[in-house]
Scaffold this motif. Structure first.
Motif, PDB file in Angstrom:
ATOM      1  N   ILE A 502       4.598 -37.102 -39.828  1.00  0.00           N
ATOM      2  CA  ILE A 502       3.299 -36.502 -39.513  1.00  0.00           C
ATOM      3  C   ILE A 502       2.241 -37.231 -40.340  1.00  0.00           C
ATOM      4  N   SER A 503       1.214 -37.719 -39.693  1.00  0.00           N
ATOM      5  CA  SER A 503       0.153 -38.436 -40.404  1.00  0.00           C
ATOM      6  C   SER A 503      -1.194 -38.108 -39.787  1.00  0.00           C
ATOM      7  N   VAL A 504      -2.249 -38.426 -40.529  1.00  0.00           N
ATOM      8  CA  VAL A 504      -3.618 -38.208 -40.059  1.00  0.00           C
ATOM      9  C   VAL A 504      -4.306 -39.558 -39.971  1.00  0.00           C
ATOM     10  N   LYS A 512     -10.962 -37.022 -37.057  1.00  0.00           N
ATOM     11  CA  LYS A 512      -9.569 -37.017 -37.494  1.00  0.00           C
ATOM     12  C   LYS A 512      -8.647 -36.593 -36.350  1.00  0.00           C
ATOM     13  N   THR A 514      -4.239 -35.904 -35.667  1.00  0.00           N
ATOM     14  CA  THR A 514      -2.909 -35.789 -36.270  1.00  0.00           C
ATOM     15  C   THR A 514      -1.890 -36.444 -35.345  1.00  0.00           C
ATOM     16  N   ASN A 560      -7.190 -32.409 -38.330  1.00  0.00           N
ATOM     17  CA  ASN A 560      -6.088 -32.424 -39.299  1.00  0.00           C
ATOM     18  C   ASN A 560      -5.285 -31.143 -39.102  1.00  0.00           C
ATOM     19  N   GLN A 561      -4.200 -31.246 -38.334  1.00  0.00           N
ATOM     20  CA  GLN A 561      -3.407 -30.074 -37.955  1.00  0.00           C
ATOM     21  C   GLN A 561      -2.041 -30.071 -38.630  1.00  0.00           C
ATOM     22  N   ILE A 562      -1.923 -30.773 -39.777  1.00  0.00           N
ATOM     23  CA  ILE A 562      -0.608 -30.901 -40.423  1.00  0.00           C
ATOM     24  C   ILE A 562      -0.041 -29.536 -40.788  1.00  0.00           C
TER      25      ILE A 562
END
Length: 593
Positions: A502-504, A512, A514, A560-562
């Motif tokens: 998982i990355s942004v 941004k 995800t 950013n949905q991490i």
């Protein structure tokens, strides 16, 4: 391949050198084309475009487009003509004939089965397995499908004309055809059929052939008839017994699917858009919520009303924008009234709750949107996802083979960690290598020296602790892993198992997004995960192919949905945290940025 909409990556004008290379490639692939025909297809002075696309399954395809019509498409460095080219040169490819009702199945995404092939008096065309070929009807030799031969001509006869004949890639009325001017096939009568009629042989009229084709379709559902293998499916041929068993249960569903096949992807998206709109108004919006921002209505209400397994995307509809869609709902149906309360910001200020369309709309039966478990492949009746059991294993390397000889374990033998420790312990005890003064140490003999010590340690290290002995042994073995899914045989692979990454990343205007990769390693369907995330975070998501990674795609979702992704993978899919990489990049509190 093109039964669903594809994504265009780039569209550029071809260069002179590339044009010459394309001509040479087409001439080599289709030697029956003469120089004049080749020049007509690829003219020197007219604009020819190269369009790179990604099919819905992630396949990279190159299109060559002239006058807005795709002429050829290249898949895995192999050229295929489109129906637009075949209508001009119908003899370009070997052709298989079939009945008109069968063509509707092909257009719906099915392959051509051998029982549906009409064998002419001249016999089947000569093809090898994998050769490009076309499909026509008995009434018209203008091809309506392009594919590859599933087996050779000789094998078709030896199989008794049963099984799959042509793996269909592209058809009339699919997304590739819709990329052109959407013209229909010309009427090119079958000269062979006419010749048979002139010679006094039986020649059927168009209506009779239609009836014959209908019988052909009917007989595929009757086990007592002679043509029992004429069963077509969008992805695979079902056995007759399976089709009979499922026919009653799925009859209505198949009718809906066939109806969908006859509509364009844009029309299907329009229908889904209206359904989600009415669903949201009837079950999500209250009078006290008005005025309601249109963006909030879409994000918080319409997206959550999208059925499981489907993805709402206004850009793929005929409206293209939410404002145009709401304007149509206001002017044509009088369902809502939209007003610009703040400059540039629209809100729904009124809803006609007594409108017949809204009053009589039936809300589809769905499970709770946020907690609905996406099934693995979106199929009916499939079990929920269960995480795999992952075990680290070790393979005996060439350097350590002498250490495992006493246990009859040769190079390449795969062992559990406990087995490795047991074999080493037995070796140490058998050779009396336990230190007599301190039993926590093992004395190094020549074999252990060669297998476990570095050259610089040969004259310095005389003993090792047990833990050090085990860790050195496993460190010099080939690491493997075993994955076990419920109800399936274990899968063993060399190396480390790839974690879900998982990355942004930043896109245009510093927005941004995800990115989630390697879902397929854990048998997670990226499309199902994308839909589940879309419902949870109320943001749009797309699937993108990973360059250089065959059959793998990544999920991209806005913001950013991490934190949300981690929650879905850990809590819902129950993937162990050690197999998820990038959770530390989540924003504090799980807020969007």
């Amino acid at each position: 391949m093109f039964s669903k909409p594809f994504r265009v990556k780039s569209n550029t004008v071809i260069k002179g050198s590339d044009r010459r290379k394309l001509k040479a490639d087409i001439s080599a692939a289709f030697p029956s084309l003469c120089a004049d025909e080749l020049s007509e297809l690829i003219p020197n002075k007219e604009e020819l475009n190269v369009v790179k696309i990604y099919a819905h399954k992630g396949d990279a395809v190159t299109l060559y487009v002239l006058h807005k019509n795709p002429l050829f498409f290249e898949v895995e460095k192999r050229l295929h003509p489109t129906v637009y080219v075949l209508w001009r040169y119908p003899a370009l490819l070997p052709t298989f004939k079939t009945w008109s009702p069968v063509l509707q199945k092909l257009i719906g995404g099915a392959d051509l089965m051998l029982p549906g092939v009409v064998v002419p008096s001249s016999g089947l065309p000569h093809v090898k397995q994998g050769d490009s070929c076309a499909v026509t009807s008995v009434n018209n030799i203008a091809p309506v499908a392009v594919g590859t031969a599933a087996v050779s001509s000789a094998e078709m006869h030896s199989l008794g004309m049963k099984g799959r004949g042509v793996c269909v890639i592209h058809t009339y009325m699919d997304s590739l055809w819709a990329f052109g001017d959407k013209s229909g096939p010309p009427s090119l009568p079958d000269t062979e059929s006419k010749a048979q009629g002139e010679n006094g042989e039986e020649c059927k009229s168009e209506e009779e052939e239609e009836e014959e084709g209908d019988k052909c379709v009917e007989e595929e559902e009757n086990p007592g008839k002679s043509v029992t293998d004429q069963i077509w499916s969008g992805t695979e041929a079902l056995s007759l017994a399976e089709q009979e068993e499922e026919k009653d249960e799925k009859g209505n569903e198949e009718e809906e699917e066939n109806h969908d096949d006859q509509r364009t992807p844009q029309e299907i998206m329009d229908t889904l858009l209206v359904q989600c709109f009415l669903h949201a108004l009837k079950s999500k919006v209250k009078k006290s919520d008005l005025p309601l921002l249109t963006s909030t209505f879409l994000r918080n209400h319409m997206f959550s009303c999208c059925p499981t397994g489907k993805q709402l995307d206004i850009k793929k509809s005929s409206y293209k924008k939410l404002s145009k869609f709401l304007q149509a709902m206001q002017q044509q149906h009088n369902l809502v009234r939209v007003k610009e309360l703040t400059k540039g910001v629209e809100s729904i200020v009124e809803v006609d709750w007594k409108n017949p369309e809204l009053r009589f709309f039936t809300v589809p039966e769905e499970t709770d949107d946020d907690e609905a478990a996406p099934v693995q492949h979106g199929g009916e009746g499939e079990t929920l996802y269960h995480p795999p059991e992952i075990t680290t294993l070790y393979s005996v390397s060439a350097r350590l083979e002498s250490l495992f000889l006493d246990a009859n374990k040769r190079k390449g033998t795969i062992l559990q960690p406990a087995e490795v420790r047991g074999i080493i312990t037995e070796y140490v005890k058998k050779n009396e290598l336990v230190d007599e003064i301190n039993k926590n140490y093992v004395t190094i003999n020549p074999t252990l020296c060669d297998c476990l010590l570095e050259k610089s340690e040969y004259h310095e290290v005389e003993s090792l602790k047990w833990d050090d002995l085990f860790s050195r042994t496993m460190g010099r073995m080939q690491e493997c892993y075993e994955v076990v899914y419920p109800g399936q045989r274990p899968i063993i692979k060399k190396g480390h198992i790839e974690p879900i990454d998982i990355s942004v990343a930043s896109r245009g205007s510093n927005k941004k997004v995800t990115l989630i990769k390697n879902l397929e390693v854990y048998q997670l369907d990226p499309a199902s995960v994308a839909t589940a995330l879309q419902h949870r975070v109320q943001a749009s998501s797309v699937l993108q192919p990973i360059p250089g990674a065959k059959d793998k795609v990544l999920v991209q979702i806005q913001g950013n949905q991490i934190h949300k992704v981690g929650s879905l993978l850990l809590d819902h899919y129950q993937i162990p945290r050690k197999y998820i990489q990038g959770l530390d990049k989540a924003l504090k509190g799980g807020k969007k940025k």
